[in-house]
Design a protein around this motif. Structure first.
Motif, mmCIF file in Angstrom:
data_model
loop_
_atom_site.group_PDB
_atom_site.id
_atom_site.type_symbol
_atom_site.label_atom_id
_atom_site.label_comp_id
_atom_site.label_asym_id
_atom_site.label_seq_id
_atom_site.Cartn_x
_atom_site.Cartn_y
_atom_site.Cartn_z
ATOM 1 N N ALA A 129 0.843 -1.187 0.000
ATOM 2 C CA ALA A 129 0.000 0.000 0.000
ATOM 3 C C ALA A 129 0.882 1.243 0.000
ATOM 4 N N GLY A 130 0.572 2.191 -0.845
ATOM 5 C CA GLY A 130 1.310 3.426 -0.882
ATOM 6 C C GLY A 130 2.559 3.386 -1.744
ATOM 7 N N VAL A 131 2.872 2.247 -2.328
ATOM 8 C CA VAL A 131 4.056 2.138 -3.177
ATOM 9 C C VAL A 131 3.596 1.899 -4.610
ATOM 10 N N ALA A 132 4.008 2.777 -5.500
ATOM 11 C CA ALA A 132 3.622 2.626 -6.904
ATOM 12 C C ALA A 132 4.480 1.547 -7.558
ATOM 13 N N PRO A 133 3.869 0.699 -8.373
ATOM 14 C CA PRO A 133 4.659 -0.309 -9.077
ATOM 15 C C PRO A 133 5.636 0.351 -10.042
ATOM 16 N N GLN A 134 6.769 -0.273 -10.219
ATOM 17 C CA GLN A 134 7.771 0.242 -11.137
ATOM 18 C C GLN A 134 7.970 -0.766 -12.258
ATOM 19 N N ILE A 135 7.828 -0.314 -13.484
ATOM 20 C CA ILE A 135 8.042 -1.181 -14.632
ATOM 21 C C ILE A 135 9.501 -1.072 -15.035
ATOM 22 N N TRP A 136 10.147 -2.222 -15.139
ATOM 23 C CA TRP A 136 11.586 -2.261 -15.386
ATOM 24 C C TRP A 136 11.870 -3.468 -16.270
ATOM 25 N N ASN A 137 12.508 -3.253 -17.379
ATOM 26 C CA ASN A 137 12.825 -4.340 -18.307
ATOM 27 C C ASN A 137 14.133 -5.007 -17.902
ATOM 28 N N PHE A 138 14.124 -6.330 -17.876
ATOM 29 C CA PHE A 138 15.312 -7.096 -17.520
ATOM 30 C C PHE A 138 15.285 -8.428 -18.246
ATOM 31 N N SER A 139 16.392 -9.129 -18.212
ATOM 32 C CA SER A 139 16.516 -10.442 -18.849
ATOM 33 C C SER A 139 16.802 -11.492 -17.782
ATOM 34 N N VAL A 140 16.471 -12.735 -18.104
ATOM 35 C CA VAL A 140 16.719 -13.862 -17.196
ATOM 36 C C VAL A 140 17.365 -14.972 -18.012
ATOM 37 N N ARG A 141 18.510 -15.432 -17.558
ATOM 38 C CA ARG A 141 19.210 -16.510 -18.266
ATOM 39 C C ARG A 141 18.851 -17.885 -17.718
ATOM 40 N N ASP A 142 18.582 -17.971 -16.418
ATOM 41 C CA ASP A 142 18.348 -19.244 -15.742
ATOM 42 C C ASP A 142 16.863 -19.622 -15.809
ATOM 43 N N PRO A 143 16.519 -20.769 -16.397
ATOM 44 C CA PRO A 143 15.113 -21.188 -16.477
ATOM 45 C C PRO A 143 14.454 -21.339 -15.098
ATOM 46 N N ALA A 144 15.217 -21.711 -14.075
ATOM 47 C CA ALA A 144 14.655 -21.847 -12.724
ATOM 48 C C ALA A 144 14.228 -20.490 -12.170
ATOM 49 N N ALA B 239 13.312 -17.952 -14.028
ATOM 50 C CA ALA B 239 12.130 -17.593 -14.818
ATOM 51 C C ALA B 239 10.881 -18.249 -14.236
ATOM 52 N N LEU B 240 10.975 -19.501 -13.811
ATOM 53 C CA LEU B 240 9.842 -20.181 -13.174
ATOM 54 C C LEU B 240 9.450 -19.497 -11.868
ATOM 55 N N GLN B 241 10.442 -19.103 -11.072
ATOM 56 C CA GLN B 241 10.161 -18.393 -9.824
ATOM 57 C C GLN B 241 9.421 -17.091 -10.109
ATOM 58 N N LEU B 242 9.868 -16.374 -11.110
ATOM 59 C CA LEU B 242 9.211 -15.118 -11.468
ATOM 60 C C LEU B 242 7.759 -15.340 -11.878
ATOM 61 N N ASN B 243 7.510 -16.376 -12.646
ATOM 62 C CA ASN B 243 6.137 -16.675 -13.061
ATOM 63 C C ASN B 243 5.244 -16.983 -11.869
#
Length: 65
Positions: free
Chosen positions: A1-16, A18-22
């Motif tokens: 609450a009270g914190v605006a989301p920040q959109i930030w582009n990044f890359s992920v090399r490790d498939p594990a 990427a799964l955590q992020l999903n």
């Protein structure tokens, strides 16, 4: 609450990672990353930022019994 989301582009090399992020989409997270300035993005990734670890913010203060 009270914190605006920040959109930030990044890359992920490790498939594990990427799964955590999903799994945490829509939640507040802390990302650990490294920056590689001057890296030719067309060869290695879409950005110069490479995320290698994801932590849920709510897990940061959690204590294990």
């Amino acid at each position: 609450a009270g914190v605006a989301p920040q959109i930030w582009n990044f890359s992920v090399r490790d498939p594990a990672v990427a799964l955590q992020l999903n799994k945490v989409v829509g939640k507040q997270v802390q990302l650990h990353y490294s920056e590689h300035r001057g890296l030719p993005t067309s060869c290695f990734a879409d950005t110069g930022y490479f995320v290698d670890r994801v932590t849920l913010v709510s897990d940061l203060g959690a204590k294990t019994p």
